[in-house]
Design a protein around this motif. Structure first.
Motif, PDB file in Angstrom:
ATOM      1  N   LEU A 184       9.389   8.129  -4.011  1.00 49.99           N
ATOM      2  CA  LEU A 184       9.114   6.846  -4.649  1.00 49.99           C
ATOM      3  C   LEU A 184      10.305   5.936  -4.437  1.00 49.99           C
ATOM      4  CD1 LEU A 184       7.166   5.179  -6.456  1.00 49.99           C
ATOM      5  CD2 LEU A 184       8.445   6.049  -8.431  1.00 49.99           C
ATOM      6  N   CYS A 185      10.038   4.719  -3.991  1.00 53.56           N
ATOM      7  CA  CYS A 185      11.116   3.768  -3.659  1.00 53.56           C
ATOM      8  C   CYS A 185      11.005   2.511  -4.521  1.00 53.56           C
ATOM      9  CB  CYS A 185      11.052   3.421  -2.175  1.00 53.56           C
ATOM     10  SG  CYS A 185      11.219   4.854  -1.089  1.00 53.56           S
ATOM     11  N   CYS A 186      11.757   1.471  -4.106  1.00 59.46           N
ATOM     12  CA  CYS A 186      11.802   0.192  -4.836  1.00 59.46           C
ATOM     13  C   CYS A 186      12.393   0.370  -6.228  1.00 59.46           C
ATOM     14  CB  CYS A 186      10.419  -0.445  -4.946  1.00 59.46           C
ATOM     15  SG  CYS A 186       9.608  -0.749  -3.366  1.00 59.46           S
ATOM     16  N   ARG A 187      13.383   1.264  -6.349  1.00 60.02           N
ATOM     17  CA  ARG A 187      13.951   1.607  -7.652  1.00 60.02           C
ATOM     18  C   ARG A 187      15.455   1.361  -7.654  1.00 60.02           C
ATOM     19  NH1 ARG A 187      13.012   6.726 -10.035  1.00 60.02           N
ATOM     20  NH2 ARG A 187      11.823   5.735 -11.714  1.00 60.02           N
ATOM     21  N   ASN A 188      16.028   1.423  -8.839  1.00 62.72           N
ATOM     22  CA  ASN A 188      17.472   1.216  -8.978  1.00 62.72           C
ATOM     23  C   ASN A 188      18.278   2.189  -8.127  1.00 62.72           C
ATOM     24  OD1 ASN A 188      17.540  -0.998 -10.788  1.00 62.72           O
ATOM     25  ND2 ASN A 188      17.003   0.367 -12.483  1.00 62.72           N
ATOM     26  N   ASP A 189      17.770   3.425  -7.971  1.00 59.45           N
ATOM     27  CA  ASP A 189      18.522   4.414  -7.202  1.00 59.45           C
ATOM     28  C   ASP A 189      18.072   4.505  -5.745  1.00 59.45           C
ATOM     29  OD1 ASP A 189      16.077   5.631  -7.433  1.00 59.45           O
ATOM     30  OD2 ASP A 189      16.812   7.457  -8.383  1.00 59.45           O
ATOM     31  N   SER A 190      17.259   3.535  -5.304  1.00 53.54           N
ATOM     32  CA  SER A 190      16.793   3.549  -3.914  1.00 53.54           C
ATOM     33  C   SER A 190      17.800   2.925  -2.958  1.00 53.54           C
ATOM     34  CB  SER A 190      15.457   2.793  -3.784  1.00 53.54           C
ATOM     35  OG  SER A 190      14.456   3.381  -4.574  1.00 53.54           O
ATOM     36  N   GLY A 191      18.783   2.210  -3.500  1.00 54.29           N
ATOM     37  CA  GLY A 191      19.728   1.481  -2.658  1.00 54.29           C
ATOM     38  C   GLY A 191      19.238   0.063  -2.418  1.00 54.29           C
ATOM     39  N   ARG A 192      20.153  -0.806  -2.010  1.00 55.06           N
ATOM     40  CA  ARG A 192      19.801  -2.208  -1.763  1.00 55.06           C
ATOM     41  C   ARG A 192      19.382  -2.397  -0.322  1.00 55.06           C
ATOM     42  NH1 ARG A 192      18.515  -4.559  -6.112  1.00 55.06           N
ATOM     43  NH2 ARG A 192      18.851  -6.593  -5.113  1.00 55.06           N
ATOM     44  N   ALA A 193      18.389  -3.241  -0.108  1.00 51.87           N
ATOM     45  CA  ALA A 193      17.930  -3.531   1.243  1.00 51.87           C
ATOM     46  C   ALA A 193      18.985  -4.336   1.993  1.00 51.87           C
ATOM     47  CB  ALA A 193      16.614  -4.302   1.189  1.00 51.87           C
TER      48      ALA A 193
ATOM     49  N   VAL B 278      12.645  -0.491   0.254  1.00 51.90           N
ATOM     50  CA  VAL B 278      11.224  -0.173   0.221  1.00 51.90           C
ATOM     51  C   VAL B 278      10.962   1.168   0.908  1.00 51.90           C
ATOM     52  CG1 VAL B 278       8.929  -0.932   0.947  1.00 51.90           C
ATOM     53  CG2 VAL B 278      10.626  -2.609   0.174  1.00 51.90           C
ATOM     54  N   ASP B 279      11.726   1.446   1.955  1.00 48.82           N
ATOM     55  CA  ASP B 279      11.543   2.672   2.730  1.00 48.82           C
ATOM     56  C   ASP B 279      12.745   3.586   2.527  1.00 48.82           C
ATOM     57  OD1 ASP B 279      10.512   4.524   4.447  1.00 48.82           O
ATOM     58  OD2 ASP B 279      11.197   3.515   6.268  1.00 48.82           O
ATOM     59  N   CYS B 280      12.823   4.203   1.357  1.00 47.92           N
ATOM     60  CA  CYS B 280      13.946   5.084   1.045  1.00 47.92           C
ATOM     61  C   CYS B 280      13.574   6.528   1.386  1.00 47.92           C
ATOM     62  CB  CYS B 280      14.325   4.964  -0.433  1.00 47.92           C
ATOM     63  SG  CYS B 280      13.068   5.628  -1.562  1.00 47.92           S
TER      64      CYS B 280
ATOM     65  N   HIS C 212      16.212  -5.791   6.637  1.00 47.64           N
ATOM     66  CA  HIS C 212      14.953  -5.358   6.028  1.00 47.64           C
ATOM     67  C   HIS C 212      14.702  -6.130   4.741  1.00 47.64           C
ATOM     68  CE1 HIS C 212      14.980  -1.975   8.822  1.00 47.64           C
ATOM     69  NE2 HIS C 212      16.231  -1.764   8.472  1.00 47.64           N
ATOM     70  N   SER C 213      13.452  -6.471   4.522  1.00 47.15           N
ATOM     71  CA  SER C 213      13.100  -7.132   3.263  1.00 47.15           C
ATOM     72  C   SER C 213      13.106  -6.116   2.144  1.00 47.15           C
ATOM     73  CB  SER C 213      11.728  -7.795   3.367  1.00 47.15           C
ATOM     74  OG  SER C 213      10.739  -6.839   3.690  1.00 47.15           O
ATOM     75  N   GLY C 214      13.594  -6.518   0.984  1.00 48.04           N
ATOM     76  CA  GLY C 214      13.648  -5.630  -0.165  1.00 48.04           C
ATOM     77  C   GLY C 214      12.387  -5.710  -0.998  1.00 48.04           C
ATOM     78  N   ALA C 215      12.373  -4.959  -2.081  1.00 47.47           N
ATOM     79  CA  ALA C 215      11.225  -4.951  -2.987  1.00 47.47           C
ATOM     80  C   ALA C 215      10.966  -6.341  -3.546  1.00 47.47           C
ATOM     81  CB  ALA C 215      11.480  -3.964  -4.122  1.00 47.47           C
ATOM     82  N   GLY C 216       9.702  -6.727  -3.583  1.00 45.49           N
ATOM     83  CA  GLY C 216       9.327  -8.053  -4.062  1.00 45.49           C
ATOM     84  C   GLY C 216       9.376  -8.171  -5.572  1.00 45.49           C
ATOM     85  N   TYR C 217       9.310  -9.393  -6.043  1.00 45.17           N
ATOM     86  CA  TYR C 217       9.406  -9.655  -7.478  1.00 45.17           C
ATOM     87  C   TYR C 217       8.216  -9.066  -8.236  1.00 45.17           C
ATOM     88  CZ  TYR C 217      10.038 -12.262 -11.842  1.00 45.17           C
ATOM     89  OH  TYR C 217      10.220 -12.610 -13.165  1.00 45.17           O
ATOM     90  N   TRP C 218       7.000  -9.233  -7.694  1.00 44.71           N
ATOM     91  CA  TRP C 218       5.784  -8.796  -8.389  1.00 44.71           C
ATOM     92  C   TRP C 218       5.290  -7.423  -7.961  1.00 44.71           C
ATOM     93  CZ3 TRP C 218       4.726 -11.329 -12.591  1.00 44.71           C
ATOM     94  CH2 TRP C 218       5.048 -12.679 -12.693  1.00 44.71           C
ATOM     95  N   GLY C 219       5.872  -6.870  -6.917  1.00 43.61           N
ATOM     96  CA  GLY C 219       5.434  -5.588  -6.396  1.00 43.61           C
ATOM     97  C   GLY C 219       5.623  -5.564  -4.895  1.00 43.61           C
ATOM     98  N   THR C 220       5.374  -4.422  -4.278  1.00 43.00           N
ATOM     99  CA  THR C 220       5.714  -4.263  -2.864  1.00 43.00           C
ATOM    100  C   THR C 220       4.718  -3.336  -2.176  1.00 43.00           C
ATOM    101  OG1 THR C 220       8.056  -4.522  -3.392  1.00 43.00           O
ATOM    102  CG2 THR C 220       7.531  -3.558  -1.249  1.00 43.00           C
ATOM    103  N   TYR C 221       4.360  -3.695  -0.943  1.00 42.35           N
ATOM    104  CA  TYR C 221       3.595  -2.779  -0.108  1.00 42.35           C
ATOM    105  C   TYR C 221       4.520  -1.653   0.331  1.00 42.35           C
ATOM    106  CZ  TYR C 221       0.430  -6.815   0.320  1.00 42.35           C
ATOM    107  OH  TYR C 221      -0.397  -7.867   0.053  1.00 42.35           O
ATOM    108  N   GLY C 222       4.138  -0.430   0.059  1.00 42.58           N
ATOM    109  CA  GLY C 222       4.973   0.714   0.392  1.00 42.58           C
ATOM    110  C   GLY C 222       4.762   1.805  -0.638  1.00 42.58           C
TER     111      GLY C 222
END
Length: 597
Positions: free
Chosen positions: A196-205, A190-192, A209-219
């Protein structure tokens, strides 16, 4: 007042200034000797001086010398290659962005921006007045200009009166700033380091740290397609709708790595999803957002022809939106991205291309005087409507108070002249829930119109997904066609992303508030909204409620002191020069530009 996060239209606007700075600086160095050595020396010197984005560290003489040099230097295509190479290296070494972002955005922007600079009438004195300050010269590339109003007396002003109880109402769905991210990845960072984060190239959480949510993410994240489609499924069940206003910004905020093919695919996918779920009997009236093009904000006026024109975008829009718009509207859409259409007998819509008023649209360096003659065309439409007794709604993406000064002033003047005809203004772009007031030009005290600014579908930045519903005086003889009330619905991501079971159950989009109930208003006429501002000045409980709703129910701290006075000032500012005074009064030099666009 600080808007949350770092908006990428701001990112692209800053990039333009930074690009121009870098282009000019590199040409102030000698060209003899080893080219790479000189480029490295430029970067190291730039880094050592820590100039960042500020032109104010430079003297007028140096600035003017640089611009005089660039006018000659940009005549050479080989110099353009040098510019692109040096820009990428400078961006990386100065840590202005992730290395991939630096290189890709330099490559994406260089052709269009340099071409616009080559064709502009930017004299050294004007450029340095803009970048260094008015003490360095007079900046008039965006000089004042005036549209021509017909020599027809303005009709007498009639006070707005609420409709009789039981009068018909029109229920309008309003969608804006969808920002679908095709690369959204559940569980990603989420904090890459990228914008823009929460993407395939952002890396795995990691487990910490909690990762990007299923429906969307604050960030600083946009939305997956499943959330957009779930929204459309929800609103399809929440009908019937009389019609829909949709004010643009379909693609995600990965502005450094977009292509025309990608932009057109996302336009097509979202348009067809809306048609699929709302059905053929619900008419959608779209407008063009600043993210529809690539590079972002790049909207050449119609006098630019060939591959650099916007025909690739407008032609596809006309094709995809043909089931909603008549051929006459499609003609002006293909020309300049704007159109007019009769919604019902007595009510006309005007959809404006607000990219022709945007400071971030660097093509306006070439000529910013009423691009595409859009405002003069608007006056013609409004005069015809006045003659016929029609009421007019105006939709667009960027709110008029955020436009270039002359464009904004002329638009404000038009709204004043046709205040009895324009009964609704609807915009998006900022991603938050707000409005801009219009007052009579003589005293600037009588409220005469409101530009409603609806919150975004996307979460960017740190927001709940949302949409708006407007209730407008309905279709009957003598209807004012004015906004009576509105509702905002959100998807509470904290609740939606709780893992109950797999697959994830369909989430619940819930009513956040209804304006009349939240603020105790009987209608949302201009006098009502002006009165609300006055109440917020004196009653902090009402203001803090507005602040909470401003962020779609997800805000971390209250807004007090300068934050509060600046925001209240901004609500008064349907015109750019009025908005600028907010920053002067409250000492927040750039707050008004920190939008989410």
């Amino acid at each position: 007042m600080k808007r949350p996060g770092f908006g990428l239209s701001t990112f692209s606007g800053v990039f333009v200034v930074w690009t121009l700075f870098s282009v000019l600086i590199v040409f102030s160095y000698p060209l003899e000797g080893d080219q790479e050595a000189h480029e490295l020396r430029f970067v190291e010197e730039f880094d050592r001086l820590k100039l960042g984005f500020s032109w104010h560290n430079m003297s007028c003489a140096v600035c003017k010398a640089i611009f005089a040099t660039v006018d000659i230097a940009l005549l050479s295509d080989s110099n353009k290659e040098r510019v692109a190479h040096v820009l990428g290296d400078a961006c990386v070494r100065l840590h202005l962005a992730d290395p991939d972002v630096c290189r890709e955005i330099t490559e994406l922007f260089r052709e269009d921006f340099i071409r616009a600079l080559q064709e502009s009438f930017l004299w050294p004195t004007e450029a340095c007045a803009l970048l260094v300050g008015p003490a360095c010269g007079h900046f008039d590339i965006y000089a004042p200009w005036n549209v021509s109003l017909p020599q027809v007396p303005k009709p007498p002003i009639k006070p707005h009166t609420p409709p009789k109880p039981g009068s018909p109402q029109s229920r309008i769905l309003f969608l804006t700033d969808i920002h679908w991210d095709a690369e959204y990845a559940q569980g990603s960072l989420v904090d890459c380091k990228k914008p823009l984060c929460c993407r395939n190239d952002s890396g795995r959480a990691s487990w910490k740290h909690s990762g990007a949510g299923y429906w969307g993410t604050y960030g600083k994240c946009d939305l997956p397609l499943r959330t957009v489609e779930n929204l459309l499924q929800t609103v399809a069940k929440s009908g019937p709708w009389d019609w829909v206003y949709w004010t643009g910004d379909i693609p995600a905020h990965n502005v450094w790595s977009q292509s025309r093919k990608q932009q057109l695919n996302e336009l097509t996918v979202i348009t067809r999803l809306i048609l699929k779920h709302l059905g053929p009997n619900v008419t959608v009236y779209p407008s063009v957002g600043n993210h529809e093009s690539t590079p972002v904000n790049s909207f050449p006026p119609p006098f630019v022809h060939g591959n650099r024109s916007s025909r690739w975008l407008y032609d596809t829009m006309a094709k995809e939106w043909a089931s909603w718009l008549p051929e006459e509207a499609l003609e002006t859409l293909r020309l300049g991205g704007f159109y007019t259409v009769e919604i019902q007998r007595g009510l006309r819509l005007v959809s404006l291309n607000m990219n022709f008023c945007a400071r971030e649209n660097y093509w306006l360096m070439v000529n910013s005087t009423d691009p595409a003659d859009q405002l003069q065309w608007l006056i013609h439409i409004l005069q015809e409507s006045e003659n016929k007794g029609e009421k007019v709604h105006i939709i667009g993406h960027i709110p008029p108070g955020l436009c270039l000064s002359s464009w904004s002033w002329n638009y404000y003047h038009i709204v004043n002249r046709y205040e009895s005809t324009i009964t609704g203004q609807f915009f998006g772009h900022t991603h938050v829930d707000e409005f801009q007031m219009f007052y009579d030009e003589e005293t600037m005290t009588r409220p005469l119109s409101v530009a409603f600014i609806a919150p975004s579908v996307t979460t960017y930045v740190n927001l709940n997904p949302g949409y708006r519903v407007y209730y407008v005086d309905g279709n009957y003889p003598g209807s004012s066609r004015m906004v009576l009330d509105h509702e905002t619905f959100i998807l509470n991501l904290t609740l939606a992303n709780k893992r109950h079971s797999k697959p994830y159950p369909s989430p619940s989009w819930t009513l956040l508030y209804r304006a009349s109930e939240a603020y105790g208003l009987s209608t949302l006429f201009p006098a009502d909204m002006d009165g609300l501002i006055k109440i917020m000045v004196n009653d902090d409980r009402v203001f803090q409620r507005f602040w909470y709703l401003f962020h779609k129910g997800h805000v971390s701290k209250p807004c007090t002191d300068t934050c509060k006075t600046s925001l209240i000032c901004l609500l008064h500012s349907g015109r750019y020069d009025v908005l600028m005074q907010c920053d002067v009064l409250h000492g927040d030099k750039h707050s008004f530009r920190k939008t989410m666009c």
